[in-house]
Design an enzyme around this catalytic site. Structure first.
Site, PDB file in Angstrom:
ATOM      1  N   THR A  11       0.845  -1.195   0.000  1.00  0.00           N
ATOM      2  CA  THR A  11       0.000   0.000   0.000  1.00  0.00           C
ATOM      3  C   THR A  11       0.881   1.247   0.000  1.00  0.00           C
ATOM      4  OG1 THR A  11      -0.204   0.184   2.424  1.00  0.00           O
ATOM      5  CG2 THR A  11      -1.768  -1.261   1.275  1.00  0.00           C
ATOM      6  N   GLY A  12       0.386   2.285  -0.653  1.00  0.00           N
ATOM      7  CA  GLY A  12       1.153   3.523  -0.739  1.00  0.00           C
ATOM      8  C   GLY A  12       2.479   3.349  -1.440  1.00  0.00           C
ATOM      9  N   SER A  13       2.476   2.645  -2.567  1.00  0.00           N
ATOM     10  CA  SER A  13       3.736   2.329  -3.243  1.00  0.00           C
ATOM     11  C   SER A  13       3.953   3.107  -4.530  1.00  0.00           C
ATOM     12  CB  SER A  13       3.829   0.825  -3.523  1.00  0.00           C
ATOM     13  OG  SER A  13       2.664   0.321  -4.144  1.00  0.00           O
ATOM     14  N   GLY A  16       8.399   6.983  -2.864  1.00  0.00           N
ATOM     15  CA  GLY A  16       9.100   6.833  -1.602  1.00  0.00           C
ATOM     16  C   GLY A  16       9.407   5.417  -1.183  1.00  0.00           C
ATOM     17  N   GLY A  18       7.439   3.003  -0.233  1.00  0.00           N
ATOM     18  CA  GLY A  18       6.574   1.996  -0.839  1.00  0.00           C
ATOM     19  C   GLY A  18       7.043   1.594  -2.222  1.00  0.00           C
ATOM     20  N   TYR A 150       0.884  11.622  15.231  1.00  0.00           N
ATOM     21  CA  TYR A 150       1.591  10.698  14.337  1.00  0.00           C
ATOM     22  C   TYR A 150       2.294   9.604  15.141  1.00  0.00           C
ATOM     23  CZ  TYR A 150       5.102   9.010  11.023  1.00  0.00           C
ATOM     24  OH  TYR A 150       5.908   8.214  10.238  1.00  0.00           O
TER      25      TYR A 150
END
Length: 261
Positions: A11-13, A16, A18, A150
């Site tokens: 996920t989120g690839s 950066g 990912g 966070y």
């Protein structure tokens, strides 16, 4: 690493960490599902992997949406390796935070990953093999004054991963955490160069990086980590060689977090 024939969702690839993880898993023979919200960036990463001889498909969706999460999981199909990397960081202080922002970042950094676990881990359990890898961070156990929301979401990621590992005991499915330190992504480089100009750290990147490391996140190596170093840890945990590791927190931070646990 024994990943040929395995199917991985990162996920989120689309950028950066990912992206680096997806590229390395594909280089080791896994079929990779590249996930993101931006169509151009997500498809570009998948195309780059295919151009390098790997197997990759792109899937789009906002994982804070239950409907989008279901669509992403259905498009991914039977996944052997789930890397929950998607998340956000805004650097807000205690005084800047609102109740809504606390809730929003929890949805992005925690609930989205829990949704994907709920969709994909039952199939791993049925097939008797699987890997769940959460991207956490040292702030989970050594938080700073800034961005408390966070840090709290990282702590939740670490905690739920160990609980999941206990739940999956004896199933052939493992759950682990990779906790990066400060990593040299494109945004980190831009921020560092801006700070270097203001602080007079010098024009040479090696000097800038060393000064930033000492000022911001003192570590034993004296530099930022590289995305590929995080990807290597994830790839190892995803592999056949890591079958005896579950519920572990693998810190890849140059020694920033100073703890014995």
């Amino acid at each position: 690493m024994g990943l040929t024939g395995k199917r991985a969702l990162v996920t989120g690839s689309s950028a950066g960490l990912g992206r680096a993880i997806a590229e390395m898993l594909a280089a080791e023979g896994a079929s990779v599902i590249v996930h993101g919200r931006d169509p151009d960036r997500t498809h570009t990463v998948a195309e780059r992997i295919r151009a390098d001889g790997g197997d990759a498909t792109a899937v789009l969706g906002d994982l804070t949406s239950a409907a989008d999460s279901t669509s992403v999981a259905e498009a991914a199909g039977e996944v052997d390796i789930l890397v929950n990397n998607a998340g956000c960081y805004d650097g807000l202080s205690w005084r800047e935070l609102t109740d809504d922002r606390w809730s929003q970042i929890y949805q992005v950094n925690v609930v989205s990953g829990v949704r994907m676990i709920g969709h994909l881990v039952p199939g791993m359990r049925t097939r008797g093999w699987g890997r769940v890898i959460q991207i956490g961070g040292g702030l989970a156990i050594q938080p700073a004054a800034t961005a408390p929301h966070y840090s709290a979401t990282l702590a939740a990621r670490h905690n739920l991963t160990v609980s999941l590992a206990r739940e999956l005991a004896g199933t052939g499915v493992t759950a682990n955490i990779v906790a990066p330190g400060a990593i040299l992504t494109d945004p980190a480089r831009e921020l560092t160069l801006k700070a270097a100009e203001e602080a007079g750290w010098g024009p040479d990147w090696d000097d800038v990086e060393r000064a930033a490391s000492n000022s911001w996140f003192p570590n034993d190596i004296g530099r930022f980590g590289r995305p590929e170093e995080i990807a290597a840890a994830v790839t190892f945990l995803a592999s056949e060689r890591a079958a005896y590791i579950s519920g572990a927190d693998i810190r890849v931070d140059g020694g920033t977090v100073r703890a014995i646990s």
